[in-house]
Scaffold this motif. Structure first.
Motif, PDB file in Angstrom:
ATOM      1  N   ALA A  71       0.833  -1.203   0.000  1.00  0.00           N
ATOM      2  CA  ALA A  71       0.000   0.000   0.000  1.00  0.00           C
ATOM      3  C   ALA A  71       0.865   1.251   0.000  1.00  0.00           C
ATOM      4  O   ALA A  71       0.595   2.214  -0.733  1.00  0.00           O
ATOM      5  N   ARG A  72       1.912   1.250   0.803  1.00  0.00           N
ATOM      6  CA  ARG A  72       2.834   2.392   0.828  1.00  0.00           C
ATOM      7  C   ARG A  72       3.541   2.548  -0.520  1.00  0.00           C
ATOM      8  O   ARG A  72       3.749   3.671  -0.993  1.00  0.00           O
ATOM      9  N   SER A  73       3.891   1.417  -1.122  1.00  0.00           N
ATOM     10  CA  SER A  73       4.539   1.477  -2.432  1.00  0.00           C
ATOM     11  C   SER A  73       3.593   2.052  -3.479  1.00  0.00           C
ATOM     12  O   SER A  73       4.008   2.843  -4.337  1.00  0.00           O
ATOM     13  N   ALA A  74       2.322   1.667  -3.407  1.00  0.00           N
ATOM     14  CA  ALA A  74       1.333   2.180  -4.361  1.00  0.00           C
ATOM     15  C   ALA A  74       1.164   3.685  -4.216  1.00  0.00           C
ATOM     16  O   ALA A  74       1.070   4.412  -5.212  1.00  0.00           O
ATOM     17  N   VAL A  75       1.125   4.163  -2.971  1.00  0.00           N
ATOM     18  CA  VAL A  75       1.013   5.605  -2.736  1.00  0.00           C
ATOM     19  C   VAL A  75       2.247   6.325  -3.261  1.00  0.00           C
ATOM     20  O   VAL A  75       2.150   7.395  -3.882  1.00  0.00           O
ATOM     21  N   ALA A  76       3.419   5.738  -3.019  1.00  0.00           N
ATOM     22  CA  ALA A  76       4.660   6.354  -3.511  1.00  0.00           C
ATOM     23  C   ALA A  76       4.682   6.408  -5.033  1.00  0.00           C
ATOM     24  O   ALA A  76       5.096   7.411  -5.628  1.00  0.00           O
ATOM     25  N   VAL A  77       4.232   5.334  -5.680  1.00  0.00           N
ATOM     26  CA  VAL A  77       4.172   5.318  -7.142  1.00  0.00           C
ATOM     27  C   VAL A  77       3.173   6.359  -7.644  1.00  0.00           C
ATOM     28  O   VAL A  77       3.432   7.051  -8.641  1.00  0.00           O
ATOM     29  N   ALA A  78       2.039   6.467  -6.967  1.00  0.00           N
ATOM     30  CA  ALA A  78       1.038   7.466  -7.363  1.00  0.00           C
ATOM     31  C   ALA A  78       1.615   8.873  -7.304  1.00  0.00           C
ATOM     32  O   ALA A  78       1.393   9.689  -8.211  1.00  0.00           O
ATOM     33  N   MET A  79       2.375   9.173  -6.251  1.00  0.00           N
ATOM     34  CA  MET A  79       2.993  10.485  -6.123  1.00  0.00           C
ATOM     35  C   MET A  79       4.050  10.701  -7.203  1.00  0.00           C
ATOM     36  O   MET A  79       4.150  11.783  -7.788  1.00  0.00           O
ATOM     37  N   PRO A 132       1.799  -2.711  -7.123  1.00  0.00           N
ATOM     38  CA  PRO A 132       1.847  -1.330  -6.632  1.00  0.00           C
ATOM     39  C   PRO A 132       1.869  -0.295  -7.753  1.00  0.00           C
ATOM     40  O   PRO A 132       1.319   0.797  -7.600  1.00  0.00           O
ATOM     41  N   VAL A 133       2.495  -0.643  -8.885  1.00  0.00           N
ATOM     42  CA  VAL A 133       2.559   0.309  -9.990  1.00  0.00           C
ATOM     43  C   VAL A 133       1.178   0.498 -10.607  1.00  0.00           C
ATOM     44  O   VAL A 133       0.741   1.630 -10.848  1.00  0.00           O
ATOM     45  N   VAL A 190      -1.203   3.967 -10.513  1.00  0.00           N
ATOM     46  CA  VAL A 190      -1.850   4.645 -11.638  1.00  0.00           C
ATOM     47  C   VAL A 190      -3.302   4.976 -11.303  1.00  0.00           C
ATOM     48  O   VAL A 190      -3.770   6.102 -11.515  1.00  0.00           O
ATOM     49  N   LEU A 191      -4.013   4.001 -10.750  1.00  0.00           N
ATOM     50  CA  LEU A 191      -5.424   4.221 -10.414  1.00  0.00           C
ATOM     51  C   LEU A 191      -5.583   5.225  -9.275  1.00  0.00           C
ATOM     52  O   LEU A 191      -6.501   6.051  -9.287  1.00  0.00           O
ATOM     53  N   LEU A 192      -4.681   5.174  -8.289  1.00  0.00           N
ATOM     54  CA  LEU A 192      -4.758   6.118  -7.171  1.00  0.00           C
ATOM     55  C   LEU A 192      -4.520   7.554  -7.640  1.00  0.00           C
ATOM     56  O   LEU A 192      -5.248   8.475  -7.245  1.00  0.00           O
ATOM     57  N   ALA A 193      -3.500   7.741  -8.473  1.00  0.00           N
ATOM     58  CA  ALA A 193      -3.207   9.083  -8.969  1.00  0.00           C
ATOM     59  C   ALA A 193      -4.350   9.607  -9.837  1.00  0.00           C
ATOM     60  O   ALA A 193      -4.738  10.774  -9.735  1.00  0.00           O
ATOM     61  N   ALA A 194      -4.894   8.743 -10.698  1.00  0.00           N
ATOM     62  CA  ALA A 194      -6.022   9.162 -11.537  1.00  0.00           C
ATOM     63  C   ALA A 194      -7.247   9.492 -10.687  1.00  0.00           C
ATOM     64  O   ALA A 194      -7.955  10.471 -10.955  1.00  0.00           O
ATOM     65  N   THR A 195      -7.488   8.702  -9.644  1.00  0.00           N
ATOM     66  CA  THR A 195      -8.639   8.949  -8.772  1.00  0.00           C
ATOM     67  C   THR A 195      -8.501  10.278  -8.038  1.00  0.00           C
ATOM     68  O   THR A 195      -9.494  10.982  -7.819  1.00  0.00           O
ATOM     69  N   ALA A 196      -7.287  10.638  -7.650  1.00  0.00           N
ATOM     70  CA  ALA A 196      -7.070  11.926  -6.984  1.00  0.00           C
ATOM     71  C   ALA A 196      -7.445  13.077  -7.911  1.00  0.00           C
ATOM     72  O   ALA A 196      -8.111  14.037  -7.497  1.00  0.00           O
ATOM     73  N   GLY A 197      -7.016  12.991  -9.177  1.00  0.00           N
ATOM     74  CA  GLY A 197      -7.384  14.032 -10.134  1.00  0.00           C
ATOM     75  C   GLY A 197      -8.869  14.072 -10.396  1.00  0.00           C
ATOM     76  O   GLY A 197      -9.482  15.151 -10.500  1.00  0.00           O
ATOM     77  N   ILE A 198      -9.481  12.897 -10.489  1.00  0.00           N
ATOM     78  CA  ILE A 198     -10.928  12.804 -10.722  1.00  0.00           C
ATOM     79  C   ILE A 198     -11.701  13.422  -9.565  1.00  0.00           C
ATOM     80  O   ILE A 198     -12.670  14.165  -9.765  1.00  0.00           O
ATOM     81  N   ALA A 199     -11.288  13.089  -8.342  1.00  0.00           N
ATOM     82  CA  ALA A 199     -11.971  13.618  -7.166  1.00  0.00           C
ATOM     83  C   ALA A 199     -11.894  15.140  -7.121  1.00  0.00           C
ATOM     84  O   ALA A 199     -12.871  15.818  -6.767  1.00  0.00           O
TER      85      ALA A 199
END
Length: 242
Positions: free
Chosen positions: A4-12, A89-90, A94-103
């Motif tokens: 989960a931390r890796s996914a957040v780091a990749v999103a950033m 995580p990669v 991608v989905l986390l970063a896109a969701t942040a922009g969408i939100a």
């Protein structure tokens, strides 16, 4: 927790790459421009105007996710996969970063609608509006992540296939979660309900995540080999597009 931390780091990381490349500007400006047009005059009582702004987040979410998935070249992507500990995580990043922009864009549409149509918004309508925007946007992000690397090697083919898919699925008001989410704003059609549409959108995103991870692990290598052999059999003028 480590993944989960890796996914957040990749999103950033991918979000910073997208910001530096300025590839987010076109979809963001397009979306804000449409929202401004929707609420520039008498848009009518809420939540009806949110039907259009929620539906537009479907292709915009796909645009964001595709841009994020393609923000790195092959060498940089290999490094990111290794540093993150694998494809999961990669792909999740991608989905986390896109969701942040969408939100963020969905929040702009909801707040703008409340200000422009002051007095017609209710607490329940406000919640439904935000959920509808998220449902459409998250589904779009799932589509954009699928129609990109590693499932599609050609960016041109990916864009054409994604556009076709978005048009076909986004214009069906009975099709959940996008069609029913937008229709519930515009016509009051029940569908799965706001929470149901959002839950289904999350499930679609999870399915897209699994598909991308499987492709990254070589699960579709045999299909690609067959396609390459078939393409090699074609005359040169067909392979070159001439």
């Amino acid at each position: 927790m480590r993944r989960a931390r890796s996914a957040v780091a990749v999103a950033m990381l991918l979000g910073e790459d997208l910001a530096r490349s300025e590839r987010f500007i076109a979809p963001a400006v397009l979306y804000v421009g449409v929202v401004a047009f929707l609420f520039s005059g008498d848009a009518g009582p809420l939540p009806e105007p949110w039907a259009a702004s929620a539906l537009l987040l479907y292709p915009v979410g796909a645009w964001f996710a595709h841009a994020l998935a393609e923000s790195e070249d092959d060498v940089a992507r290999t490094v990111t996969l290794s540093a993150a500990g694998g494809p999961l995580p990669v792909a999740a990043g991608v989905l986390l970063a896109a969701t942040a922009g969408i939100a963020a864009l969905g929040l702009v549409a909801v707040v703008w609608g409340v200000v422009a149509a002051w007095g017609t918004a209710t607490t329940g309508g406000l919640l439904d509006g935000m959920l509808a925007h998220l449902a459409c946007g998250i589904t779009g992000a799932a589509v954009g992540s699928v129609f990109a690397r590693p499932l599609f090697r050609s960016e041109g083919a990916a864009l054409i296939a994604a556009l076709t898919f978005l048009v076909v699925t986004g214009t069906r008001s009975w099709l959940p979660p996008v069609g029913t989410a937008a229709a519930s704003m515009g016509t009051g059609r029940g569908g799965l309900g706001p929470f149901g549409d959002l839950l289904l959108a999350v499930l679609v995103a999870v399915a897209a995540l699994a598909l991308v991870v499987r492709a990254e692990q070589g699960g579709f290598a045999a299909w690609w080999e067959r396609w390459d052999r078939l393409r090699d059999r074609l005359p040169d003028r067909f392979r070159s597009g001439g």
